[in-house]
Write a protein that holds these residues in place. Sequence first.
Motif, PDB file in Angstrom:
ATOM      1  N   SER A  96      -9.771  -5.681 -10.454  1.00 22.90           N
ATOM      2  CA  SER A  96     -11.270  -6.032 -10.441  1.00 22.90           C
ATOM      3  C   SER A  96     -11.765  -5.630  -8.738  1.00 22.90           C
ATOM      4  N   MET A  97     -10.757  -5.691  -8.151  1.00 25.10           N
ATOM      5  CA  MET A  97     -10.966  -5.344  -6.672  1.00 25.10           C
ATOM      6  C   MET A  97     -11.077  -3.909  -6.425  1.00 25.10           C
ATOM      7  N   SER A  98     -11.838  -3.614  -5.444  1.00 23.41           N
ATOM      8  CA  SER A  98     -12.133  -2.081  -4.974  1.00 23.41           C
ATOM      9  C   SER A  98     -11.233  -1.589  -4.093  1.00 23.41           C
ATOM     10  N   PHE A  99     -10.667  -0.434  -4.136  1.00 22.20           N
ATOM     11  CA  PHE A  99      -9.403   0.414  -3.574  1.00 22.20           C
ATOM     12  C   PHE A  99     -10.235   1.607  -2.630  1.00 22.20           C
ATOM     13  N   CYS A 100     -11.198   1.188  -1.879  1.00 25.13           N
ATOM     14  CA  CYS A 100     -11.907   2.240  -1.208  1.00 25.13           C
ATOM     15  C   CYS A 100     -11.086   2.582   0.170  1.00 25.13           C
ATOM     16  N   ALA A 101     -10.429   1.571   0.477  1.00 21.16           N
ATOM     17  CA  ALA A 101      -9.761   1.608   1.786  1.00 21.16           C
ATOM     18  C   ALA A 101      -8.445   2.551   1.864  1.00 21.16           C
ATOM     19  N   SER A 102      -7.616   2.480   0.663  1.00 19.46           N
ATOM     20  CA  SER A 102      -6.532   3.262   0.770  1.00 19.46           C
ATOM     21  C   SER A 102      -5.987   3.237  -0.815  1.00 19.46           C
ATOM     22  N   ARG A 103      -4.963   4.339  -1.192  1.00 20.86           N
ATOM     23  CA  ARG A 103      -4.427   4.082  -2.492  1.00 20.86           C
ATOM     24  C   ARG A 103      -2.602   3.970  -2.312  1.00 20.86           C
ATOM     25  N   VAL A 104      -2.280   3.984  -0.945  1.00 20.31           N
ATOM     26  CA  VAL A 104      -0.812   3.643  -0.630  1.00 20.31           C
ATOM     27  C   VAL A 104      -0.556   2.538  -0.651  1.00 20.31           C
ATOM     28  N   ILE A 105       0.449   2.017  -1.830  1.00 22.00           N
ATOM     29  CA  ILE A 105       1.079   0.966  -1.771  1.00 22.00           C
ATOM     30  C   ILE A 105       2.101   0.576  -1.112  1.00 22.00           C
ATOM     31  N   ASP A 106       2.537  -0.129  -0.124  1.00 23.94           N
ATOM     32  CA  ASP A 106       3.872   0.010   0.444  1.00 23.94           C
ATOM     33  C   ASP A 106       4.750  -1.225  -0.081  1.00 23.94           C
ATOM     34  N   HIS A 107       5.407  -0.582  -1.119  1.00 19.68           N
ATOM     35  CA  HIS A 107       6.252  -0.898  -1.958  1.00 19.68           C
ATOM     36  C   HIS A 107       6.870  -0.065  -2.647  1.00 19.68           C
ATOM     37  N   PHE A 108       8.049  -0.449  -3.571  1.00 17.16           N
ATOM     38  CA  PHE A 108       8.455   0.748  -4.718  1.00 17.16           C
ATOM     39  C   PHE A 108       8.042   0.446  -5.917  1.00 17.16           C
ATOM     40  N   TYR A 109       7.208  -0.675  -6.257  1.00 16.12           N
ATOM     41  CA  TYR A 109       6.682  -0.803  -7.498  1.00 16.12           C
ATOM     42  C   TYR A 109       5.334  -1.441  -7.276  1.00 16.12           C
ATOM     43  N   CYS A 110       4.564  -1.737  -8.496  1.00 16.60           N
ATOM     44  CA  CYS A 110       3.123  -2.200  -8.220  1.00 16.60           C
ATOM     45  C   CYS A 110       3.254  -3.734  -8.296  1.00 16.60           C
ATOM     46  N   ASP A 111       3.046  -4.659  -7.130  1.00 14.60           N
ATOM     47  CA  ASP A 111       3.219  -5.798  -7.202  1.00 14.60           C
ATOM     48  C   ASP A 111       1.778  -6.409  -6.600  1.00 14.60           C
ATOM     49  N   SER A 112       1.358  -7.439  -6.897  1.00 15.08           N
ATOM     50  CA  SER A 112      -0.011  -8.143  -6.664  1.00 15.08           C
ATOM     51  C   SER A 112      -0.253  -8.033  -5.121  1.00 15.08           C
ATOM     52  N   ASN A 113       0.805  -8.668  -4.110  1.00 19.94           N
ATOM     53  CA  ASN A 113       0.475  -8.650  -2.904  1.00 19.94           C
ATOM     54  C   ASN A 113       0.390  -7.361  -2.026  1.00 19.94           C
ATOM     55  N   PRO A 114       1.153  -6.384  -2.245  1.00 17.21           N
ATOM     56  CA  PRO A 114       0.992  -5.122  -1.831  1.00 17.21           C
ATOM     57  C   PRO A 114      -0.369  -4.596  -2.082  1.00 17.21           C
ATOM     58  N   ILE A 115      -0.637  -4.820  -3.296  1.00 12.47           N
ATOM     59  CA  ILE A 115      -2.070  -3.990  -3.953  1.00 12.47           C
ATOM     60  C   ILE A 115      -3.319  -4.706  -3.165  1.00 12.47           C
ATOM     61  N   GLU A 116      -2.917  -6.002  -3.021  1.00  8.78           N
ATOM     62  CA  GLU A 116      -4.171  -6.668  -2.340  1.00  8.78           C
ATOM     63  C   GLU A 116      -4.525  -6.151  -0.953  1.00  8.78           C
ATOM     64  N   LYS A 117      -3.311  -5.855  -0.202  1.00 10.66           N
ATOM     65  CA  LYS A 117      -3.482  -5.428   1.064  1.00 10.66           C
ATOM     66  C   LYS A 117      -4.266  -4.034   1.205  1.00 10.66           C
ATOM     67  N   ILE A 118      -4.536  -3.247   0.028  1.00  9.35           N
ATOM     68  CA  ILE A 118      -5.050  -1.772   0.265  1.00  9.35           C
ATOM     69  C   ILE A 118      -6.665  -2.041  -0.445  1.00  9.35           C
ATOM     70  N   SER A 119      -7.123  -3.191  -0.747  1.00  6.57           N
ATOM     71  CA  SER A 119      -8.225  -3.577  -1.243  1.00  6.57           C
ATOM     72  C   SER A 119      -9.483  -3.673   0.034  1.00  6.57           C
ATOM     73  N   CYS A 120     -10.695  -3.306  -0.304  1.00  6.29           N
ATOM     74  CA  CYS A 120     -11.564  -3.563   0.683  1.00  6.29           C
ATOM     75  C   CYS A 120     -12.528  -4.701   0.204  1.00  6.29           C
ATOM     76  N   SER A 121     -12.081  -5.142  -0.960  1.00  3.88           N
ATOM     77  CA  SER A 121     -13.120  -6.355  -1.411  1.00  3.88           C
ATOM     78  C   SER A 121     -12.615  -7.710  -0.905  1.00  3.88           C
ATOM     79  N   ASN A 122     -13.593  -8.731  -1.140  1.00  2.00           N
ATOM     80  CA  ASN A 122     -13.367 -10.108  -0.912  1.00  2.00           C
ATOM     81  C   ASN A 122     -12.053 -10.674  -1.794  1.00  2.00           C
ATOM     82  N   ILE A 123     -11.208 -10.951  -0.957  1.00  2.00           N
ATOM     83  CA  ILE A 123      -9.769 -11.315  -2.134  1.00  2.00           C
ATOM     84  C   ILE A 123      -9.828 -12.940  -2.300  1.00  2.00           C
ATOM     85  N   PHE A 124     -10.607 -13.657  -1.766  1.00  2.00           N
ATOM     86  CA  PHE A 124     -10.735 -15.082  -1.965  1.00  2.00           C
ATOM     87  C   PHE A 124     -10.363 -15.611  -3.538  1.00  2.00           C
ATOM     88  N   LEU A 125     -11.053 -14.937  -4.439  1.00  2.00           N
ATOM     89  CA  LEU A 125     -10.892 -15.348  -5.797  1.00  2.00           C
ATOM     90  C   LEU A 125      -9.639 -14.979  -6.175  1.00  2.00           C
TER      91      LEU A 125
END
Length: 313
Positions: free
Chosen positions: A168-197
């Motif tokens: 539900s987060m926005s990914f306007c910052a980047s679409r490059v995930i620094d990992h070899f699979y889709c994991d929550s924390n690396p995806i969080e790093k490329i979001s430009c949304s508020n990640i508090f929730l």
Amino acid sequence: MGDKGGDNHSEVTDFILVGIRVRPELHSLLFLLFLIVYGMVLLGDLSMIGIIVTDPWLNTPMYFFLGNLSIIDLAYSIVIVPKAMVNTLSQKKTISFAGCVAQLFLYALFMVAEAFVLAAMAYDRFITICNPLLYSVRMSRSLCIQLVAGSYLCGWVSSILQIGVTFSMSFCASRVIDHFYCDSNPIEKISCSNIFLKKMVSFSLAVLIILPTIVVIVLSYMYIVSTVLKIRSSEGRKKAFSTCSSHLGVVSLLYRTVSFVYLTPPSNPELCKVASVCYILFTPMLNPLIYSLRNKGVKDAMKKVLWKKKVLL
């Protein structure tokens, strides 16, 4: 393709998985390492499932749980490793938005299910040693099915919540995930949304999953140790402890590798990737070995299979 410059996640159609950073000439070697270990995972877990399903002597709660543990290990390896292997040799290294959602959902589901199945196995060992006369009543077939079904249900619910807050987060910052699979924390790093929730949901899920499973495992083994120490003969104590050694080995291996993955400092993403390889590949590879080497029932069943093949030849 990719982010069109909008400020909503719906504009993203795919992600780029960076993978493990190695020199270009080592990509083939990395692919070969993945292939060998993945082949051993398939061989070990499929063999374990086949032995448990075909041997009537292993039609007990402990082996029912062990069979499901092998299925889970096999499943999350299949979810991640083939795509990682393809990306190792590929220049493109992309994964579709839907593929990324599916990968994270299934990975989280099987990861949580594994924790609850291991807790159920600890409870099974507790009943075996501390209340052997009531074992058949306490560990009925219906209860075992309910425990395993509940493990998958907990995994499903936690995965729905996890992917809900992650994507539900926005990914306007980047679409490059620094990992070899889709994991929550690396995806969080490329979001430009508020990640508090997202952080609060992830923390709450971790507490609700880790705390009860560890409490069940620790309490079960506290009672087991207390009961075993009351056994007078050293042979009896050795036999009682031997029934738990395989499970303890698998539990310690799982929690050490998971802790390594998620407690590694974010400033060192390559170390986190190495830890993830240990969890996703080496743990499923070692689990069947631990049970086959330390468990008499599995060893006897394997001997029967090998003897039958020898006779047929």
